[in-house]
Design a protein around this motif. Structure first.
Motif, PDB file in Angstrom:
ATOM      1  N   ALA A   1       0.805  -1.197   0.000  1.00 48.77           N
ATOM      2  CA  ALA A   1       0.000   0.000   0.000  1.00 48.77           C
ATOM      3  C   ALA A   1       0.834   1.240   0.000  1.00 48.77           C
ATOM      4  O   ALA A   1       1.865   1.284   0.627  1.00 48.77           O
ATOM      5  CB  ALA A   1      -0.901   0.032   1.201  1.00 48.77           C
ATOM      6  N   LEU A   2       0.381   2.248  -0.732  1.00 48.40           N
ATOM      7  CA  LEU A   2       1.042   3.536  -0.738  1.00 48.40           C
ATOM      8  C   LEU A   2       0.490   4.438   0.358  1.00 48.40           C
ATOM      9  O   LEU A   2       1.157   5.336   0.815  1.00 48.40           O
ATOM     10  CB  LEU A   2       0.856   4.216  -2.098  1.00 48.40           C
ATOM     11  CG  LEU A   2       1.597   3.526  -3.236  1.00 48.40           C
ATOM     12  CD1 LEU A   2       1.323   4.242  -4.531  1.00 48.40           C
ATOM     13  CD2 LEU A   2       3.071   3.475  -2.948  1.00 48.40           C
ATOM     14  N   SER A   3      -0.779   4.254   0.710  1.00 46.86           N
ATOM     15  CA  SER A   3      -1.386   5.016   1.797  1.00 46.86           C
ATOM     16  C   SER A   3      -2.622   4.278   2.232  1.00 46.86           C
ATOM     17  O   SER A   3      -3.131   3.447   1.511  1.00 46.86           O
ATOM     18  CB  SER A   3      -1.748   6.430   1.333  1.00 46.86           C
ATOM     19  OG  SER A   3      -2.709   6.372   0.301  1.00 46.86           O
ATOM     20  N   ALA A   4      -3.118   4.596   3.438  1.00 43.91           N
ATOM     21  CA  ALA A   4      -4.308   3.915   3.925  1.00 43.91           C
ATOM     22  C   ALA A   4      -5.528   4.751   3.620  1.00 43.91           C
ATOM     23  O   ALA A   4      -5.479   5.956   3.592  1.00 43.91           O
ATOM     24  CB  ALA A   4      -4.191   3.689   5.439  1.00 43.91           C
ATOM     25  N   CYS A   5      -6.698   4.067   3.415  1.00 45.15           N
ATOM     26  CA  CYS A   5      -7.921   4.772   3.101  1.00 45.15           C
ATOM     27  C   CYS A   5      -9.109   3.989   3.598  1.00 45.15           C
ATOM     28  O   CYS A   5      -9.006   2.810   3.855  1.00 45.15           O
ATOM     29  CB  CYS A   5      -8.041   5.031   1.602  1.00 45.15           C
ATOM     30  SG  CYS A   5      -8.035   3.531   0.623  1.00 45.15           S
TER      31      CYS A   5
ATOM     32  N   LEU B   1       0.895  -1.088  -7.567  1.00 44.47           N
ATOM     33  CA  LEU B   1       0.980  -0.992  -6.115  1.00 44.47           C
ATOM     34  C   LEU B   1      -0.404  -0.752  -5.530  1.00 44.47           C
ATOM     35  O   LEU B   1      -1.239  -0.101  -6.143  1.00 44.47           O
ATOM     36  CB  LEU B   1       1.918   0.141  -5.714  1.00 44.47           C
ATOM     37  CG  LEU B   1       3.367   0.004  -6.179  1.00 44.47           C
ATOM     38  CD1 LEU B   1       4.152   1.263  -5.815  1.00 44.47           C
ATOM     39  CD2 LEU B   1       4.024  -1.224  -5.587  1.00 44.47           C
ATOM     40  N   SER B   2      -0.648  -1.276  -4.355  1.00 47.37           N
ATOM     41  CA  SER B   2      -1.959  -1.112  -3.723  1.00 47.37           C
ATOM     42  C   SER B   2      -1.816  -0.623  -2.298  1.00 47.37           C
ATOM     43  O   SER B   2      -0.763  -0.733  -1.680  1.00 47.37           O
ATOM     44  CB  SER B   2      -2.748  -2.424  -3.764  1.00 47.37           C
ATOM     45  OG  SER B   2      -2.034  -3.460  -3.137  1.00 47.37           O
ATOM     46  N   ASN B   3      -2.891  -0.063  -1.769  1.00 43.88           N
ATOM     47  CA  ASN B   3      -2.895   0.555  -0.443  1.00 43.88           C
ATOM     48  C   ASN B   3      -2.969  -0.482   0.670  1.00 43.88           C
ATOM     49  O   ASN B   3      -3.673  -1.480   0.562  1.00 43.88           O
ATOM     50  CB  ASN B   3      -4.086   1.495  -0.317  1.00 43.88           C
ATOM     51  CG  ASN B   3      -3.944   2.728  -1.170  1.00 43.88           C
ATOM     52  OD1 ASN B   3      -2.843   3.100  -1.554  1.00 43.88           O
ATOM     53  ND2 ASN B   3      -5.054   3.356  -1.492  1.00 43.88           N
ATOM     54  N   ILE B   4      -2.264  -0.233   1.748  1.00 47.44           N
ATOM     55  CA  ILE B   4      -2.341  -1.109   2.919  1.00 47.44           C
ATOM     56  C   ILE B   4      -1.884  -0.369   4.163  1.00 47.44           C
ATOM     57  O   ILE B   4      -1.116   0.579   4.084  1.00 47.44           O
ATOM     58  CB  ILE B   4      -1.504  -2.373   2.718  1.00 47.44           C
ATOM     59  CG1 ILE B   4      -1.975  -3.492   3.614  1.00 47.44           C
ATOM     60  CG2 ILE B   4      -0.065  -2.089   2.983  1.00 47.44           C
ATOM     61  CD1 ILE B   4      -1.423  -4.827   3.230  1.00 47.44           C
ATOM     62  N   SER B   5      -2.360  -0.820   5.285  1.00 48.21           N
ATOM     63  CA  SER B   5      -2.024  -0.194   6.563  1.00 48.21           C
ATOM     64  C   SER B   5      -0.646  -0.665   7.035  1.00 48.21           C
ATOM     65  O   SER B   5      -0.268  -1.817   6.818  1.00 48.21           O
ATOM     66  CB  SER B   5      -3.078  -0.569   7.606  1.00 48.21           C
ATOM     67  OG  SER B   5      -2.626  -0.245   8.903  1.00 48.21           O
ATOM     68  N   PRO B   6       0.109   0.211   7.717  1.00 47.73           N
ATOM     69  CA  PRO B   6       1.380  -0.220   8.318  1.00 47.73           C
ATOM     70  C   PRO B   6       1.211  -1.351   9.322  1.00 47.73           C
ATOM     71  O   PRO B   6       2.182  -2.017   9.679  1.00 47.73           O
ATOM     72  CB  PRO B   6       1.895   1.045   9.002  1.00 47.73           C
ATOM     73  CG  PRO B   6       1.223   2.173   8.305  1.00 47.73           C
ATOM     74  CD  PRO B   6      -0.126   1.656   7.897  1.00 47.73           C
ATOM     75  N   ASP B   7      -0.015  -1.570   9.802  1.00 41.52           N
ATOM     76  CA  ASP B   7      -0.247  -2.621  10.791  1.00 41.52           C
ATOM     77  C   ASP B   7       0.110  -4.009  10.294  1.00 41.52           C
ATOM     78  O   ASP B   7       0.167  -4.953  11.092  1.00 41.52           O
ATOM     79  CB  ASP B   7      -1.718  -2.627  11.221  1.00 41.52           C
ATOM     80  CG  ASP B   7      -2.060  -1.454  12.114  1.00 41.52           C
ATOM     81  OD1 ASP B   7      -1.138  -0.724  12.496  1.00 41.52           O
ATOM     82  OD2 ASP B   7      -3.249  -1.267  12.417  1.00 41.52           O
ATOM     83  N   VAL B   8       0.350  -4.177   9.000  1.00 43.14           N
ATOM     84  CA  VAL B   8       0.751  -5.497   8.501  1.00 43.14           C
ATOM     85  C   VAL B   8       2.158  -5.858   8.961  1.00 43.14           C
ATOM     86  O   VAL B   8       2.555  -7.016   8.905  1.00 43.14           O
ATOM     87  CB  VAL B   8       0.678  -5.557   6.963  1.00 43.14           C
ATOM     88  CG1 VAL B   8      -0.731  -5.312   6.478  1.00 43.14           C
ATOM     89  CG2 VAL B   8       1.650  -4.585   6.315  1.00 43.14           C
ATOM     90  N   LEU B   9       2.922  -4.855   9.385  1.00 42.63           N
ATOM     91  CA  LEU B   9       4.308  -5.082   9.791  1.00 42.63           C
ATOM     92  C   LEU B   9       4.382  -5.624  11.212  1.00 42.63           C
ATOM     93  O   LEU B   9       3.480  -5.450  12.019  1.00 42.63           O
ATOM     94  CB  LEU B   9       5.097  -3.779   9.693  1.00 42.63           C
ATOM     95  CG  LEU B   9       5.175  -3.147   8.302  1.00 42.63           C
ATOM     96  CD1 LEU B   9       5.790  -1.759   8.393  1.00 42.63           C
ATOM     97  CD2 LEU B   9       5.955  -4.033   7.344  1.00 42.63           C
ATOM     98  N   ASP B  10       5.499  -6.296  11.523  1.00 42.61           N
ATOM     99  CA  ASP B  10       5.735  -6.818  12.864  1.00 42.61           C
ATOM    100  C   ASP B  10       5.772  -5.687  13.897  1.00 42.61           C
ATOM    101  O   ASP B  10       6.243  -4.581  13.602  1.00 42.61           O
ATOM    102  CB  ASP B  10       7.093  -7.519  12.920  1.00 42.61           C
ATOM    103  CG  ASP B  10       7.002  -8.968  12.513  1.00 42.61           C
ATOM    104  OD1 ASP B  10       5.885  -9.445  12.261  1.00 42.61           O
ATOM    105  OD2 ASP B  10       8.063  -9.621  12.449  1.00 42.61           O
ATOM    106  N   PRO B  11       5.337  -5.961  15.129  1.00 41.30           N
ATOM    107  CA  PRO B  11       5.481  -4.966  16.201  1.00 41.30           C
ATOM    108  C   PRO B  11       6.924  -4.494  16.367  1.00 41.30           C
ATOM    109  O   PRO B  11       7.172  -3.316  16.645  1.00 41.30           O
ATOM    110  CB  PRO B  11       4.987  -5.712  17.445  1.00 41.30           C
ATOM    111  CG  PRO B  11       4.045  -6.750  16.922  1.00 41.30           C
ATOM    112  CD  PRO B  11       4.615  -7.167  15.590  1.00 41.30           C
TER     113      PRO B  11
END
Length: 270
Positions: free
Chosen positions: A16-20, A101-111
């Motif tokens: 994701a490039l940005s969340a929406c 490229l598609s949008n996604i939240s940073p929450d997909v990343l590890d803590p």
């Protein structure tokens, strides 16, 4: 690429490039693979949506084809960098490489990664793309490490994402979609989503951080309440019946968030 730090994210998710949130997007705002006529809004996604933030992987029983692996690029910009210019370089490199490229939240990343960086720019490659593809794309966009002053470094990660469809029959799907949007049911629970109206039904598509069973239930309950039906009438299916899904029982837990020792330094180095 010398400037790209590979990281293994135990929670796998979409580029994701940005969340929406749900609504009318610009062309880059609709998640990859969304149904024809899908939509998403330009409002920013809260990091509190999607997963149980800070608690590792949520309790998830909806896996198999509902969970997919995706490769993401997370950019750590330099202080005072022009983020729009950084984004443009990545988008141009993607277009030149034939990558969507598609949008996604940073929450997909590890803590552990989020403790180091909550990226202002994160992008997901299509499902068939690899880490090597992401490395090449980042190199094309930003050059060797240190050659583009606006970027400190780039992370490439393989993440887990939920890839879901919620469908409910309705005599007026458009009105139902407006009612749900006005109530904010999906924005609160999902952040990123797309909608399609077809065949007397409203379909909500979601690709993003793993959802807990409780969040999935809240989406189904909210849609059912607006549609005036029982939650059991809101069908939950994978967005795609093809490809390779993920058995979460076979996946390692995500790396924990670093803890501080008595000297005030993190236990885990970056």
């Amino acid at each position: 690429m010398g400037h790209i730090r590979q990281m293994t994210a135990a929670a796998l998710l979409v580029l994701a490039l940005s969340a929406c949130t749900g609504g009318t997007p610009d062309p880059a705002g609709v998640p990859a693979g969304a149904p024809a006529g899908a939509s998403a809004s330009a409002a920013a996604v809260s990091l509190e949506t999607g997963t149980d933030v800070g608690n590792g992987r949520p309790t998830v029983s909806h896996d198999g084809l509902m969970v997919r692996r995706r490769v993401v690029i997370a950019v750590h910009p330099a202080p005072e960098a022009d983020l729009a210019a950084v984004r443009t370089r990545l988008e141009q490199a993607a277009a030149a490489s034939g990558v969507v490229l598609s949008n996604i939240s940073p929450d997909v990343l590890d803590p552990a990664i989020l403790e180091h960086i909550v990226p202002e720019l994160i992008a997901a490659l299509p499902p068939e793309r690899t880490r090597e593809d992401a490395d090449q794309l980042a190199g094309l966009a930003f050059g060797p490490e240190g050659s583009y002053a606006a970027v400190e470094h780039v992370h490439v990660a393989s993440v887990l994402v939920h890839d879901l469809q919620f469908t409910v029959a309705s005599p007026d799907p458009a009105a139902l979609a407006e009612s749900i949007a006005a109530e904010g049911i999906l924005s609160d629970a999902l952040g990123n989503y797309a909608t399609s109206l077809d065949g007397g039904a409203l379909t909500v598509s979601y690709t993003g951080p793993l959802l807990s069973d409780a969040l999935v239930d809240s989406v189904r309950n909210g849609m059912a309440r607006s549609a005036g039906v029982d939650p059991g009438n809101v069908a939950l299916t994978p967005r795609s019946a093809t490809g390779e899904g993920v058995d979460l029982s076979q996946e390692p837990e995500p790396a924990p968030e670093p803890t501080e020792d008595h000297s005030g330094h993190d236990d885990a180095g970056h």
